[in-house]
Scaffold this motif. Structure first.
Motif, PDB file in Angstrom:
ATOM      1  N   VAL A   1      46.676 -20.942  32.028  1.00 37.53           N
ATOM      2  CA  VAL A   1      47.519 -20.707  30.868  1.00 37.53           C
ATOM      3  C   VAL A   1      48.048 -22.061  30.394  1.00 37.53           C
ATOM      4  O   VAL A   1      48.950 -22.642  31.008  1.00 37.53           O
ATOM      5  CB  VAL A   1      48.672 -19.731  31.184  1.00 37.53           C
ATOM      6  N   HIS A   2      47.448 -22.554  29.335  1.00 33.38           N
ATOM      7  CA  HIS A   2      47.785 -23.860  28.762  1.00 33.38           C
ATOM      8  C   HIS A   2      48.991 -23.680  27.847  1.00 33.38           C
ATOM      9  O   HIS A   2      48.972 -22.828  26.957  1.00 33.38           O
ATOM     10  CB  HIS A   2      46.575 -24.376  27.971  1.00 33.38           C
ATOM     11  N   PRO A   3      50.048 -24.462  28.022  1.00 35.27           N
ATOM     12  CA  PRO A   3      51.259 -24.234  27.218  1.00 35.27           C
ATOM     13  C   PRO A   3      51.067 -24.414  25.721  1.00 35.27           C
ATOM     14  O   PRO A   3      51.814 -23.830  24.930  1.00 35.27           O
ATOM     15  CB  PRO A   3      52.254 -25.268  27.780  1.00 35.27           C
ATOM     16  N   ALA A   4      50.050 -25.197  25.318  1.00 34.60           N
ATOM     17  CA  ALA A   4      49.828 -25.429  23.890  1.00 34.60           C
ATOM     18  C   ALA A   4      48.683 -24.597  23.333  1.00 34.60           C
ATOM     19  O   ALA A   4      48.279 -24.777  22.183  1.00 34.60           O
ATOM     20  CB  ALA A   4      49.575 -26.912  23.622  1.00 34.60           C
ATOM     21  N   ALA A   5      48.137 -23.669  24.136  1.00 33.25           N
ATOM     22  CA  ALA A   5      47.128 -22.724  23.640  1.00 33.25           C
ATOM     23  C   ALA A   5      47.828 -21.412  23.315  1.00 33.25           C
ATOM     24  O   ALA A   5      48.969 -21.182  23.701  1.00 33.25           O
ATOM     25  CB  ALA A   5      46.037 -22.514  24.681  1.00 33.25           C
ATOM     26  N   ARG A   6      47.137 -20.542  22.596  1.00 32.02           N
ATOM     27  CA  ARG A   6      47.684 -19.238  22.240  1.00 32.02           C
ATOM     28  C   ARG A   6      46.821 -18.150  22.879  1.00 32.02           C
ATOM     29  O   ARG A   6      45.589 -18.250  22.872  1.00 32.02           O
ATOM     30  CB  ARG A   6      47.707 -19.056  20.719  1.00 32.02           C
ATOM     31  N   TYR A   7      47.469 -17.109  23.391  1.00 25.65           N
ATOM     32  CA  TYR A   7      46.780 -16.033  24.099  1.00 25.65           C
ATOM     33  C   TYR A   7      47.087 -14.701  23.428  1.00 25.65           C
ATOM     34  O   TYR A   7      48.257 -14.371  23.201  1.00 25.65           O
ATOM     35  CB  TYR A   7      47.209 -16.000  25.566  1.00 25.65           C
ATOM     36  N   ILE A   8      46.041 -13.961  23.099  1.00 29.56           N
ATOM     37  CA  ILE A   8      46.188 -12.636  22.496  1.00 29.56           C
ATOM     38  C   ILE A   8      45.588 -11.612  23.452  1.00 29.56           C
ATOM     39  O   ILE A   8      44.430 -11.736  23.865  1.00 29.56           O
ATOM     40  CB  ILE A   8      45.481 -12.544  21.136  1.00 29.56           C
ATOM     41  N   VAL A   9      46.384 -10.618  23.815  1.00 31.67           N
ATOM     42  CA  VAL A   9      45.908  -9.512  24.651  1.00 31.67           C
ATOM     43  C   VAL A   9      45.946  -8.247  23.812  1.00 31.67           C
ATOM     44  O   VAL A   9      46.979  -7.905  23.227  1.00 31.67           O
ATOM     45  CB  VAL A   9      46.778  -9.340  25.913  1.00 31.67           C
ATOM     46  N   VAL A  10      44.812  -7.570  23.731  1.00 35.76           N
ATOM     47  CA  VAL A  10      44.693  -6.364  22.919  1.00 35.76           C
ATOM     48  C   VAL A  10      44.702  -5.143  23.831  1.00 35.76           C
ATOM     49  O   VAL A  10      43.998  -5.114  24.847  1.00 35.76           O
ATOM     50  CB  VAL A  10      43.405  -6.383  22.072  1.00 35.76           C
ATOM     51  N   ALA A  11      45.504  -4.165  23.477  1.00 37.26           N
ATOM     52  CA  ALA A  11      45.623  -2.936  24.269  1.00 37.26           C
ATOM     53  C   ALA A  11      45.149  -1.742  23.449  1.00 37.26           C
ATOM     54  O   ALA A  11      45.112  -1.784  22.222  1.00 37.26           O
ATOM     55  CB  ALA A  11      47.075  -2.729  24.700  1.00 37.26           C
ATOM     56  N   ARG A  12      44.833  -0.691  24.172  1.00 40.28           N
ATOM     57  CA  ARG A  12      44.372   0.546  23.519  1.00 40.28           C
ATOM     58  C   ARG A  12      44.701   1.717  24.445  1.00 40.28           C
ATOM     59  O   ARG A  12      44.869   1.534  25.654  1.00 40.28           O
ATOM     60  CB  ARG A  12      42.867   0.477  23.271  1.00 40.28           C
TER      61      ARG A  12
END
Length: 285
Positions: free
Chosen positions: A89-100
């Motif tokens: 988990v890079h502090p300057a990257a963005r992470y999107i988690v998709v749920a369903r």
């Protein structure tokens, strides 16, 4: 076909967008939305799988995937089915988690199994078709009931119920982190433009107002299915039909396949796997 160890050697850049999803939770839809926001045109410069590689996918050689991503000068958006606790988990990257809704995703996973050419997978991986994948499959209802009762190790069978809930529960615990965004499939279906604008704002991407109508249209189910050859995640010819990959599903409809007793058993099972707040969010209409 997956090896999360690849992430240990991959050099992340500031601003990279990592899409961490379980199978059939809206991965390709979210990749398409990111592509439209990054390039700001429906006329993408390459197939979606080239613009947004699946980094963990062992069928594509590691050196090839890394070189393709290294050569990209646009803002990168990278697909993974690995939970956040399995990647840096890079502090300057963005992470999107998709749920369903888990049951809806499970039903689509069942149908996708019919669309995969197992012999082609074996050819590319050098591994024989697993015994469990040979011969006739159980009917959907029988398979779905077994899925709700499964006790597989999430690391060994991440798309079974324990694996799905482990992935989503880990993301839910991190939801207050500034570089993580949770997206719900039902929200994309109910208000696509609103969700695309929310994602764009969170990614600090500005979109000219005149461009929004064509970008939203390009992200609709019908438009993506019409471009299945360019959009479906099948660069190695594993699907019998790329068109069949886009199988319309209504949120919450899969629950109707279970009897009241079976659905109650599912609810009892899932209540032991995740906090109540997550389950309320996950199962809402």
């Amino acid at each position: 076909m997956e090896d999360s160890h690849r992430w240990l050697d991959f050099p992340l850049r500031d601003g990279d967008i990592i899409l961490s999803t379980r199978s059939k939770h809206g991965t390709t839809w979210t990749q398409m939305i990111c592509a439209l926001l990054v390039f700001q045109t429906p006329d993408l410069p390459a197939p979606l799988t080239e613009l947004s590689p699946w980094l963990d996918w062992t069928i594509a050689p590691k050196a090839t995937v890394f070189a393709r991503l290294e050569a990209q000068r646009h803002r990168r958006f990278i697909k993974t089915h690995t939970p956040l606790d399995g990647i840096p988990v890079h502090p300057a990257a963005r992470y999107i988690v998709v749920a369903r809704h888990p049951l809806d995703a499970a039903v689509l996973l069942y149908h996708q199994g019919d669309n995969i050419i197992r012999e082609r997978v074996a050819e590319l991986t050098g591994e024989p078709v697993p015994e469990a994948k040979r011969g006739p499959r159980p009917e959907l209802h029988e398979w779905l009931v077994a899925w709700t009762l499964s006790e597989n190790d999430p690391r060994e069978a991440p798309d079974m119920l324990p694996g799905v809930m482990a992935h989503l529960s880990d993301a839910w615990r991190r939801r207050a982190e500034s570089n993580l965004l949770l997206v719900h499939y039902a929200d994309l279906a109910a208000d696509l433009e609103g969700e695309m604008r929310r994602i764009a704002a969170w990614l600090d991407i500005e979109v000219d107002e005149t461009r929004w109508p064509e970008l939203v249209k390009a992200a609709t189910f019908g438009e993506m299915k019409a471009k299945a050859d360019q959009v479906a995640p099948d660069p190695a010819g594993l699907f019998r039909s790329r068109d069949a990959f886009f199988r319309r599903g209504t949120s919450g409809s899969a629950a109707e396949l279970l009897t009241p007793e079976e659905f109650a058993a599912y609810e009892r099972r899932i209540e032991s796997m995740a906090p109540k707040e997550l389950l309320t969010w996950l199962h809402r209409p």
